[in-house]
Design a protein around this motif. Structure first.
Motif, PDB file in Angstrom:
ATOM      1  N   GLU A 272      -6.659 -14.315 -23.233  1.00 16.48           N
ATOM      2  CA  GLU A 272      -6.737 -14.427 -24.705  1.00 16.48           C
ATOM      3  C   GLU A 272      -8.201 -14.509 -25.136  1.00 16.48           C
ATOM      4  N   TRP A 273      -8.966 -15.303 -24.380  1.00 16.18           N
ATOM      5  CA  TRP A 273     -10.400 -15.450 -24.682  1.00 16.18           C
ATOM      6  C   TRP A 273     -11.126 -14.112 -24.536  1.00 16.18           C
ATOM      7  N   SER A 274     -10.703 -13.306 -23.544  1.00 20.60           N
ATOM      8  CA  SER A 274     -11.377 -12.019 -23.304  1.00 20.60           C
ATOM      9  C   SER A 274     -11.197 -11.052 -24.476  1.00 20.60           C
ATOM     10  N   LYS A 275     -10.195 -11.336 -25.339  1.00 20.21           N
ATOM     11  CA  LYS A 275      -9.955 -10.437 -26.486  1.00 20.21           C
ATOM     12  C   LYS A 275     -10.800 -10.828 -27.691  1.00 20.21           C
ATOM     13  N   THR A 276     -11.529 -11.919 -27.599  1.00 20.49           N
ATOM     14  CA  THR A 276     -12.262 -12.413 -28.766  1.00 20.49           C
ATOM     15  C   THR A 276     -13.669 -11.838 -28.836  1.00 20.49           C
ATOM     16  N   THR A 277     -14.281 -12.023 -30.006  1.00 20.47           N
ATOM     17  CA  THR A 277     -15.674 -11.596 -30.195  1.00 20.47           C
ATOM     18  C   THR A 277     -16.586 -12.625 -29.546  1.00 20.47           C
ATOM     19  N   TRP A 278     -17.880 -12.391 -29.615  1.00 14.25           N
ATOM     20  CA  TRP A 278     -18.858 -13.311 -29.037  1.00 14.25           C
ATOM     21  C   TRP A 278     -18.661 -14.694 -29.648  1.00 14.25           C
ATOM     22  N   GLY A 279     -18.647 -15.719 -28.831  1.00 14.62           N
ATOM     23  CA  GLY A 279     -18.421 -17.078 -29.334  1.00 14.62           C
ATOM     24  C   GLY A 279     -16.994 -17.521 -29.084  1.00 14.62           C
ATOM     25  N   GLY A 280     -16.077 -16.544 -28.899  1.00 18.35           N
ATOM     26  CA  GLY A 280     -14.717 -16.843 -28.475  1.00 18.35           C
ATOM     27  C   GLY A 280     -13.804 -17.422 -29.544  1.00 18.35           C
ATOM     28  N   LYS A 281     -14.200 -17.362 -30.846  1.00 20.24           N
ATOM     29  CA  LYS A 281     -13.358 -18.006 -31.863  1.00 20.24           C
ATOM     30  C   LYS A 281     -12.457 -17.011 -32.596  1.00 20.24           C
ATOM     31  N   GLN A 282     -12.953 -15.776 -32.758  1.00 20.06           N
ATOM     32  CA  GLN A 282     -12.164 -14.802 -33.516  1.00 20.06           C
ATOM     33  C   GLN A 282     -11.733 -13.644 -32.627  1.00 20.06           C
ATOM     34  N   TYR A 283     -10.545 -13.087 -32.935  1.00 20.53           N
ATOM     35  CA  TYR A 283     -10.113 -11.917 -32.181  1.00 20.53           C
ATOM     36  C   TYR A 283     -10.955 -10.719 -32.586  1.00 20.53           C
ATOM     37  N   ASP A 284     -11.330  -9.935 -31.585  1.00 19.78           N
ATOM     38  CA  ASP A 284     -12.118  -8.739 -31.819  1.00 19.78           C
ATOM     39  C   ASP A 284     -11.137  -7.629 -32.223  1.00 19.78           C
ATOM     40  N   LEU A 285     -11.278  -7.106 -33.458  1.00 25.17           N
ATOM     41  CA  LEU A 285     -10.301  -6.135 -33.966  1.00 25.17           C
ATOM     42  C   LEU A 285     -10.302  -4.848 -33.150  1.00 25.17           C
ATOM     43  N   ILE A 286     -11.487  -4.454 -32.708  1.00 27.31           N
ATOM     44  CA  ILE A 286     -11.552  -3.209 -31.915  1.00 27.31           C
ATOM     45  C   ILE A 286     -10.784  -3.407 -30.611  1.00 27.31           C
ATOM     46  N   LYS A 287     -10.976  -4.582 -30.010  1.00 26.83           N
ATOM     47  CA  LYS A 287     -10.243  -4.851 -28.764  1.00 26.83           C
ATOM     48  C   LYS A 287      -8.739  -4.914 -29.021  1.00 26.83           C
ATOM     49  N   ALA A 288      -8.349  -5.458 -30.155  1.00 24.11           N
ATOM     50  CA  ALA A 288      -6.919  -5.547 -30.476  1.00 24.11           C
ATOM     51  C   ALA A 288      -6.319  -4.142 -30.527  1.00 24.11           C
ATOM     52  N   ILE A 289      -7.070  -3.185 -31.068  1.00 31.30           N
ATOM     53  CA  ILE A 289      -6.578  -1.801 -31.123  1.00 31.30           C
ATOM     54  C   ILE A 289      -6.571  -1.210 -29.714  1.00 31.30           C
ATOM     55  N   GLU A 290      -7.669  -1.471 -28.976  1.00 28.79           N
ATOM     56  CA  GLU A 290      -7.780  -0.916 -27.620  1.00 28.79           C
ATOM     57  C   GLU A 290      -6.664  -1.423 -26.705  1.00 28.79           C
ATOM     58  N   MET A 291      -6.198  -2.635 -26.962  1.00 25.76           N
ATOM     59  CA  MET A 291      -5.133  -3.227 -26.151  1.00 25.76           C
ATOM     60  C   MET A 291      -3.888  -2.328 -26.188  1.00 25.76           C
ATOM     61  N   GLU A 292      -3.691  -1.665 -27.335  1.00 23.51           N
ATOM     62  CA  GLU A 292      -2.515  -0.811 -27.519  1.00 23.51           C
ATOM     63  C   GLU A 292      -2.802   0.639 -27.135  1.00 23.51           C
TER      64      GLU A 292
END
Ligand code: SF4
Length: 305
Positions: A272-292
């Motif tokens: 879950e942390w690996s999907k976040t932006t730098w700092g680990g607090k917010q989900y990285d939207l680009i990664k969320a798309i890439e996940m799919e």
């Protein structure tokens, strides 16, 4: 005159493969290739080792065996844990889990009661260095051979590797040779191309390195790639975490116990942390798309022409 044996550990990664190709195809040197089976490799790496064997020559599989250490730990659990104030439930749980599985990585963690970490990196020593010494180097030295250990490391990989010498003598009596120390990553892949040997397909799937999957040194981006492409590997580690936790006195069983400056609750938490932006607090939207949306190739080395 003493006969010399050239031993080379082949990991299924690009550097050791390039070194092997170089030795046999360009230098005409005979080598004994060895593969350390940690039990934590991706199935494609096992297939790739079979492929290399079919095109370059035999590979000896070396596996660590921790049955004796696990048997000794059972004894310690039986005779000492209760005196240390460990509850009967935990003692029984540990005794139930403490049986060798035949998987070196998992058995090592059962014995140690925890996973290795960047601070307590006992995996390389126990899964590779000691089995190689016991099963390959010492028997050859005792049989009277002079042994040269070829190592496929490159100065470009890290500051520590940049300080290594091309030749080194070891206290055990064999010599280390590092023939590709000054090579660039382009030269490594060029060696594959020149001799028609395919690199490990994992390099075209976002993996920067080939070895344990995951490795305890795995970075955020690499973990993200592993999780989206090979979720079954993450699930396997999650099952191992449950098993190791039950065999541990203190219930320690996270694959990345204190990764990246934070305590983790297990592999799924780390993913879950690996999907976040730098700092680990917010989900990285680009990664969320890439996940799919998994591209066919995301090689870090430009392997797809
Ligand atoms: S590849 Fe990583 S996890 Fe595997 S033995 Fe080496 S350091 Fe440990």
């Amino acid at each position: 005159m003493t006969e010399t044996i050239n031993v080379m550990t082949v990991s299924g990664g690009k550097d050791s493969t390039a070194m092997w190709i170089y030795a046999i195809k360009e230098l005409g040197v005979e080598v004994s290739a060895v593969f350390n089976d940690t039990g934590n490799e991706h199935p494609m790496t096992y297939e790739y080792i079979d492929y290399l064997e079919s095109v370059l020559g035999p590979i000896k599989r070396v596996k660590a065996d921790f049955s004796k250490q696990i048997a000794h730990k059972r004894e310690v659990v039986q005779t000492k844990w209760r005196d240390d104030g460990v509850s009967e439930e935990i003692v029984q749980q540990a005794l139930e889990m403490l049986h060798p599985t035949g998987n070196p990585f998992l058995d090592l963690c059962l014995w140690k009661g925890r996973f290795p970490s960047t601070k307590r990196r006992f995996c390389t020593q126990e899964l590779k260095i000691i089995p190689n010494l016991e099963q390959v180097y010492i028997p050859l030295l005792e049989a009277g051979y002079q042994v040269i250990s070829w190592q496929g490391v490159r100065a470009q990989e890290s500051a520590a590797r940049a300080k290594l010498a091309e030749w080194e003598d070891t206290p055990e009596g064999y010599r280390i040779y590092r023939p590709i120390l000054k090579w660039t990553v382009e030269e490594v892949f060029e060696m594959h191309r020149r001799h028609g040997i395919k690199p490990n397909p994992l390099y075209t799937m976002g993996m920067g390195r080939v070895g344990c999957m995951p490795c305890i040194n795995c970075g955020k981006q690499e973990l993200f790639e592993i999780a989206r492409r090979f979720p079954e590997q993450i699930n396997r580690i999650a099952k191992w975490e449950e098993t190791v936790k039950k065999a541990s006195k203190r219930g320690a069983g996270s694959f990345f116990p204190t990764a990246n400056g934070r305590d983790t609750e297990g592999i799924y938490d780390e993913v879950e942390w690996s999907k976040t932006t730098w700092g680990g607090k917010q989900y990285d939207l680009i990664k969320a798309i890439e996940m799919e949306d998994i591209p066919v190739c995301s090689s870090q080395y430009g392997l797809c022409e």
